[in-house]
Scaffold this active site. Structure first.
Site, PDB file in Angstrom:
ATOM      1  CG  HIS A 150      -0.308   0.354   2.504  1.00 60.50           C
ATOM      2  ND1 HIS A 150       0.373  -0.562   3.258  1.00 60.50           N
ATOM      3  CD2 HIS A 150      -0.231   1.520   3.177  1.00 60.50           C
ATOM      4  CE1 HIS A 150       0.831   0.019   4.352  1.00 60.50           C
ATOM      5  NE2 HIS A 150       0.483   1.288   4.327  1.00 60.50           N
ATOM      6  CB  CYS A 151       1.395   4.137  -1.618  1.00 58.99           C
ATOM      7  SG  CYS A 151       0.236   4.094  -2.996  1.00 58.99           S
ATOM      8  CD  GLU A 152      -1.485  10.589   0.825  1.00 59.67           C
ATOM      9  OE1 GLU A 152      -2.100  11.423   1.523  1.00 59.67           O
ATOM     10  OE2 GLU A 152      -0.573  10.920   0.040  1.00 59.67           O
ATOM     11  N   GLY A 203       2.224   1.836  -4.323  1.00 59.46           N
ATOM     12  CA  GLY A 203       1.967   0.464  -3.874  1.00 59.46           C
ATOM     13  C   GLY A 203       1.749  -0.487  -5.037  1.00 59.46           C
ATOM     14  CE1 TYR A 229      -1.628   4.100   8.375  1.00 61.39           C
ATOM     15  CE2 TYR A 229      -1.712   6.463   8.005  1.00 61.39           C
ATOM     16  CZ  TYR A 229      -1.602   5.387   8.871  1.00 61.39           C
ATOM     17  OH  TYR A 229      -1.479   5.602  10.220  1.00 61.39           O
TER      18      TYR A 229
END
Length: 143
Positions: free
Chosen positions: A49-51, A57, A89
């Site tokens: 994942h990323c933001e 991600g 996230y």
């Protein structure tokens, strides 16, 4: 696998997540010595994942999948189960704050980290072998 930049990770992340935002870091951690299940009835599941889970991600997930397939004969992969956390996230944090440490959320475009963002974006382009627009334009002029 938290693919956000370190300043984002330090501002709040999922407990037990690893902050690996560079391909070389992921390659060292996952591919050089693949993780093996502790027993035959267990599986290795990797969640990226990323933001927002819309760019960094998924890109890292594709990188691992491509390298895993290049090194192994499908379907015998080291990591057959790679997933991307829907919404990243940003969507995870409001619903599961107790699973985050610190219990906070620092966006990529945080006002206090503009210089860090510029530095990481510049580095990520060079790590990926990308050229700057200025470099590409100057090469075009020479043609």
């Amino acid at each position: 696998m938290d693919c956000r930049y370190p300043y984002e990770f330090e501002g709040g992340h999922i407990k037990e997540a690893l902050n690996l935002h560079q391909e070389i870091q992921v390659e060292d951690y996952l591919l050089k010595t693949p993780i093996v299940p502790s027993c035959p009835d267990k599986r290795v599941v990797v969640i990226f994942h990323c933001e927002f889970s819309s760019e960094r991600g998924p890109r890292m997930c594709r990188f691992v999948r491509e390298r895993d397939r290049a090194a192994n004969e499908y379907p015998n992969l080291h990591y057959p189960e790679l997933y991307i956390l829907k919404g990243g996230y940003k969507d995870f944090f409001p619903h599961y704050q107790a699973q985050c440490e610190p219990q906070a959320y620092r966006p990529m475009h945080h006002e206090d980290f503009k210089e860090d963002l510029r530095k990481f974006r510049l580095k990520s382009r060079t790590w990926a072998g990308e050229r700057s627009k200025r470099d590409m334009y100057s090469r075009l002029k020479k043609l």
